[in-house]
Design an enzyme around this catalytic site. Structure first.
Site, PDB file in Angstrom:
ATOM      1  N   HIS A 107       0.822  -1.211   0.000  1.00  0.00           N
ATOM      2  CA  HIS A 107       0.000   0.000   0.000  1.00  0.00           C
ATOM      3  C   HIS A 107       0.857   1.263   0.000  1.00  0.00           C
ATOM      4  CE1 HIS A 107      -3.877  -1.962   0.131  1.00  0.00           C
ATOM      5  NE2 HIS A 107      -3.317  -2.865   0.915  1.00  0.00           N
ATOM      6  N   ASP A 150       2.864  -4.714  -9.070  1.00  0.00           N
ATOM      7  CA  ASP A 150       2.697  -6.100  -9.510  1.00  0.00           C
ATOM      8  C   ASP A 150       3.168  -6.272 -10.946  1.00  0.00           C
ATOM      9  OD1 ASP A 150       1.526  -6.244  -7.073  1.00  0.00           O
ATOM     10  OD2 ASP A 150      -0.523  -6.344  -7.812  1.00  0.00           O
TER      11      ASP A 150
HETATM   12  C1  GLA Z   1      -2.412  -5.054  -4.946  1.00  0.00           C
HETATM   13  C2  GLA Z   1      -2.224  -3.990  -6.025  1.00  0.00           C
HETATM   14  C3  GLA Z   1      -0.815  -3.369  -5.952  1.00  0.00           C
HETATM   15  C4  GLA Z   1      -0.487  -2.910  -4.527  1.00  0.00           C
HETATM   16  C5  GLA Z   1      -0.838  -4.004  -3.504  1.00  0.00           C
HETATM   17  C6  GLA Z   1      -0.677  -3.517  -2.086  1.00  0.00           C
HETATM   18  O1  GLA Z   1      -1.566  -6.130  -5.178  1.00  0.00           O
HETATM   19  O2  GLA Z   1      -2.398  -4.551  -7.309  1.00  0.00           O
HETATM   20  O3  GLA Z   1      -0.694  -2.318  -6.866  1.00  0.00           O
HETATM   21  O4  GLA Z   1      -1.133  -1.710  -4.230  1.00  0.00           O
HETATM   22  O5  GLA Z   1      -2.154  -4.492  -3.675  1.00  0.00           O
HETATM   23  O6  GLA Z   1       0.647  -3.208  -1.845  1.00  0.00           O
END
Ligand code: GLA
Length: 383
Positions: free
Chosen positions: A43, A179
């Site tokens: 986050h 990600d």
């Molecule tokens: C999900 C979102 C990412 C990131 C995480 C928390 O995986 O796709 O972009 O914000 O949550 O770190």
């Protein structure tokens, strides 16, 4: 989804499955994109922070053959039913449906002038549980396999950003770039230190003889789109406005302890500034081989996600605690968005078997188990 122990698909097995489903199609283009486990830094990506995700060897395979039919036909080995729709009149898929990713990938490629006029597509994967970014893995694999420019098409950061657009514009999750960056840019044997504010990256070696990364499934399902994910992000946007800081620089520019006259906002902001400092310290600890310190930072990250950012749940807390009780465990935390999904732990390599056995024994019936995560590199065509 497949159990962690299931045999991994290979390029050859995916091509065979494609030929069985689409006997009249041309030879498909194959692509593989890994899942990822985030070691620390949750986050903070959408507000310009630093993150440390690692690609995993499990992922998504896509085989796709372009044609002139004007139709998209798609099968997923792991999901029912098969899909078929005219490309110029895609149906409105419900929230979370994999058809949204398929349609999104085609729309993003179309905007780039690189979409096929028709295609047959087969999707399969072996990402064992939630929290390991099956969404980014699917998005990237679809883009690689469907890109009409083939090897000359999307790669690197533009590919990661295109996959993020699928989530933003077609899935409804205002995610950061962590990600997709991990899935595309990750290297074998390493995690990726990714600075989201300027999209720069460097590898942080994760030497298997020094440190093992374990992942356990809490068994609690999570859906990002329907969750509080977008709400947390919106609250931080407000914090950035109040502090007069550009949202995409909040994590690195906000002064720790800034008062907002709003206790909840202050808790969220405390997580962000604290997590940014922890990620920087964790990258330094990993580069110095100081795994006890690395582990303590993982523990502190979990506490902050639980107490300040409020994205944990009792099953994740119990699982992280179960890891910490094992001798040889340096630290453990929830990984990814939270609200369910998985826990990641850093343990001594000689404790892997005992740790996995002990933690697995305590998992509930809905859990898909625990496994050692290894990085074998990022997404690739032709696998
Ligand atoms: C999900 C979102 C990412 C990131 C995480 C928390 O995986 O796709 O972009 O914000 O949550 O770190």
């Amino acid at each position: 989804m497949a159990a962690p122990t299931a045999e991994a698909p290979t390029g050859a097995s995916v091509a065979r499955a494609f030929a069985a489903h689409f006997p009249d199609a041309a030879a498909p283009r194959l692509a593989f994109a890994p899942g990822r486990v985030n070691l620390i830094g949750d986050h903070v990506d959408y507000c310009g922070g630093t993150v440390l995700p690692m690609p995993i060897e499990q992922g998504t395979w896509v085989a796709a053959a372009a044609n002139e039919s004007g139709m998209l036909r798609a099968v997923s080995v792991d999901r029912e039913p098969a899909l078929a729709f005219p490309l110029d009149r895609p149906p409105r898929f419900p929230d979370g449906h994999w058809g949204r990713f398929l349609h999104g990938a085609l729309a993003v490629l179309e905007a780039d002038g690189a979409a096929p006029t028709g295609a047959d597509v087969l999707v399969t994967g072996n990402i064992p549980c939630g929290g390991l970014s099956s969404s980014a893995s699917l998005s990237v694999a679809l883009l690689l396999a469907l890109d009409g420019r083939g090897d000359a098409g999307l790669t690197g950061l533009p590919l990661a950003r295109a996959a993020q657009r699928i989530e933003h514009e077609h899935v409804g999750v205002a995610c950061g770039l962590m990600d997709q960056a991990a899935v595309v840019l990750g290297e074998a044997g390493a995690a990726l230190e990714f600075h989201c504010a300027d999209a720069t990256a460097s590898a942080v070696p994760i030497p298997e003889e020094e440190i093992a990364i374990l992942v356990a499934d809490s068994g609690v399902p999570r859906t990002l789109a329907g969750s509080a994910y977008n709400e947390r992000r919106d609250a931080l946007t407000r914090a950035a406005e109040l502090a007069g800081i550009e949202f995409t620089r909040l994590a690195t520019s906000l002064q720790p302890g800034t008062a907002f006259g709003d206790a909840e906002l202050e808790r969220l902001a405390r997580h962000v500034t604290g997590e940014q400092a922890r990620v920087e310290a964790a990258c330094a600890a990993a580069r110095a081989g100081d795994w006890p310190r690395f582990g303590r930072l993982l523990d502190a990250s979990h506490a902050s996600l639980r107490d300040d950012y409020a994205v944990s749940c009792p099953a994740l807390d119990r699982l992280a605690e179960a890891f910490r009780r094992q001798p040889g465990c340096f630290g453990a935390r929830l990984t990814g968005a939270g609200f369910g999904g998985a826990v990641v732990a850093a343990v001594r390599p000689d404790s892997v078997a005992a740790c996995l056995a002990a933690v697995t024994a305590g998992l509930g019936a809905d859990s898909r188990g625990a496994f050692r995560a290894r990085s074998r590199g990022g997404a690739r065509r032709g696998e």
